[in-house]
Design a protein around this motif. Structure first.
Motif, short mmCIF file in Angstrom:
data_model
loop_
_atom_site.label_atom_id
_atom_site.label_comp_id
_atom_site.label_asym_id
_atom_site.label_seq_id
_atom_site.Cartn_x
_atom_site.Cartn_y
_atom_site.Cartn_z
N ALA A 81 9.23 19.54 43.96
CA ALA A 81 10.15 18.41 43.97
C ALA A 81 10.12 17.77 42.59
O ALA A 81 9.08 17.72 41.94
CB ALA A 81 9.75 17.39 45.03
N VAL A 82 11.28 17.29 42.15
CA VAL A 82 11.40 16.61 40.88
C VAL A 82 12.23 15.35 41.09
O VAL A 82 13.02 15.27 42.02
CB VAL A 82 12.06 17.50 39.80
CG1 VAL A 82 11.19 18.69 39.46
CG2 VAL A 82 13.45 17.95 40.23
N GLY A 83 12.05 14.39 40.22
CA GLY A 83 12.84 13.18 40.32
C GLY A 83 12.73 12.35 39.07
O GLY A 83 11.81 12.51 38.27
N GLY A 84 13.67 11.46 38.93
CA GLY A 84 13.64 10.53 37.81
C GLY A 84 14.90 9.71 37.78
O GLY A 84 15.89 10.01 38.46
N GLY A 85 14.85 8.66 37.01
CA GLY A 85 16.02 7.81 36.87
C GLY A 85 15.68 6.53 36.15
O GLY A 85 14.52 6.29 35.83
N VAL A 95 13.08 22.34 45.57
CA VAL A 95 13.23 23.75 45.85
C VAL A 95 12.23 24.05 46.95
O VAL A 95 11.03 23.82 46.78
CB VAL A 95 12.93 24.62 44.61
CG1 VAL A 95 13.08 26.10 44.95
CG2 VAL A 95 13.83 24.23 43.45
N ASP A 96 12.71 24.53 48.10
CA ASP A 96 11.79 24.78 49.21
C ASP A 96 11.09 26.13 49.03
O ASP A 96 11.29 26.83 48.03
CB ASP A 96 12.49 24.66 50.57
CG ASP A 96 13.48 25.76 50.87
OD1 ASP A 96 13.51 26.80 50.16
OD2 ASP A 96 14.23 25.62 51.86
N GLY A 112 7.52 2.13 43.61
CA GLY A 112 7.89 2.35 42.22
C GLY A 112 8.40 3.70 41.81
O GLY A 112 9.39 3.77 41.08
N PRO A 113 7.77 4.82 42.18
CA PRO A 113 8.29 6.09 41.70
C PRO A 113 9.57 6.53 42.42
O PRO A 113 9.95 5.95 43.44
CB PRO A 113 7.16 7.08 41.98
CG PRO A 113 6.36 6.47 43.06
CD PRO A 113 6.53 4.98 42.94
N CYS A 114 10.19 7.56 41.88
CA CYS A 114 11.37 8.12 42.55
C CYS A 114 10.98 9.00 43.73
O CYS A 114 11.63 8.95 44.77
CB CYS A 114 12.19 8.93 41.54
SG CYS A 114 13.08 7.90 40.36
N LEU A 115 9.94 9.81 43.54
CA LEU A 115 9.49 10.68 44.63
C LEU A 115 8.51 9.91 45.52
O LEU A 115 7.57 9.27 45.01
CB LEU A 115 8.80 11.92 44.06
CG LEU A 115 9.67 12.83 43.22
CD1 LEU A 115 8.84 13.99 42.68
CD2 LEU A 115 10.86 13.35 44.01
N PRO A 116 8.69 9.97 46.84
CA PRO A 116 7.77 9.27 47.72
C PRO A 116 6.35 9.78 47.58
O PRO A 116 6.12 10.97 47.34
CB PRO A 116 8.30 9.59 49.12
CG PRO A 116 9.65 10.17 48.94
CD PRO A 116 9.72 10.70 47.54
N GLY A 117 5.39 8.87 47.73
CA GLY A 117 3.98 9.26 47.71
C GLY A 117 3.66 10.15 48.88
O GLY A 117 4.34 10.15 49.90
N ASP A 118 2.60 10.92 48.74
CA ASP A 118 2.19 11.83 49.80
C ASP A 118 1.66 11.11 51.01
O ASP A 118 1.84 11.54 52.14
CB ASP A 118 1.15 12.83 49.30
CG ASP A 118 1.75 13.76 48.26
OD1 ASP A 118 2.95 14.05 48.33
OD2 ASP A 118 0.99 14.20 47.38
N GLY A 119 0.98 10.01 50.81
CA GLY A 119 0.43 9.26 51.93
C GLY A 119 -0.67 10.02 52.62
O GLY A 119 -1.22 10.98 52.10
N GLY A 120 -0.99 9.59 53.81
CA GLY A 120 -2.03 10.25 54.58
C GLY A 120 -3.40 9.68 54.29
O GLY A 120 -3.60 8.93 53.33
N HIS A 121 -4.30 10.01 55.14
CA HIS A 121 -5.68 9.51 54.98
C HIS A 121 -6.65 10.65 55.07
O HIS A 121 -6.41 11.65 55.65
CB HIS A 121 -6.00 8.47 56.06
CG HIS A 121 -5.08 7.30 56.01
ND1 HIS A 121 -5.25 6.28 55.12
CD2 HIS A 121 -3.97 7.00 56.72
CE1 HIS A 121 -4.28 5.38 55.30
NE2 HIS A 121 -3.50 5.81 56.28
#
Length: 121
Positions: A81-85, A95-96, A112-121
């Motif tokens: 995954a890529v992102g920006g702006g 790309v899957d 803050g970022p464009c791509l969502p954080g992975d999250g999880g614990h």
């Protein structure tokens, strides 16, 4: 006691995109379309992380170090995954694992970022 689903939604709210206007979305759509074209080219030809950052940066009008990248498979390009702006508006692409490309305009995430954080614990 709050229901589990409500707690999960609250806990992951930082990953949600902020709202953007229809005008902002419309203005950024050509960059999303160009990003999809570029990602398809890179899927065919392969790349490196540096090459991916440079190509995406050119399409989005960003410096390579401003491009967010998640994933590590570049030759062939898969599962990335890529992102920006600039400002609130982001153009994100992916790309899957099968090499299918997607690109979209989205609001920057709440943290803050464009791509969502992975999250999880």
């Amino acid at each position: 006691m709050p229901d589990w689903e409500a707690r999960v939604r609250e806990n992951h709210a930082y990953r949600q995109p902020r709202a953007i206007s229809a005008e902002q979305r419309h203005e950024a759509e050509p960059r999303a379309e160009a990003l999809a074209v570029e990602l398809r080219r890179l899927v065919r030809n392969g790349t490196t992380e540096e090459g991916l950052r440079g190509a995406v940066g050119r399409v989005l009008g960003l410096e390579p170090d401003q491009v967010e990248v998640k994933g590590t498979e570049f030759a062939p390009l898969r599962g990335v995954a890529v992102g920006g702006g600039g400002g609130l508006v982001c153009v994100n692409g992916s790309v899957d694992r099968e090499g299918r490309v997607d690109a979209e305009v989205a609001g920057r995430t709440n943290d803050g970022p464009c791509l969502p954080g992975d999250g999880g614990h």
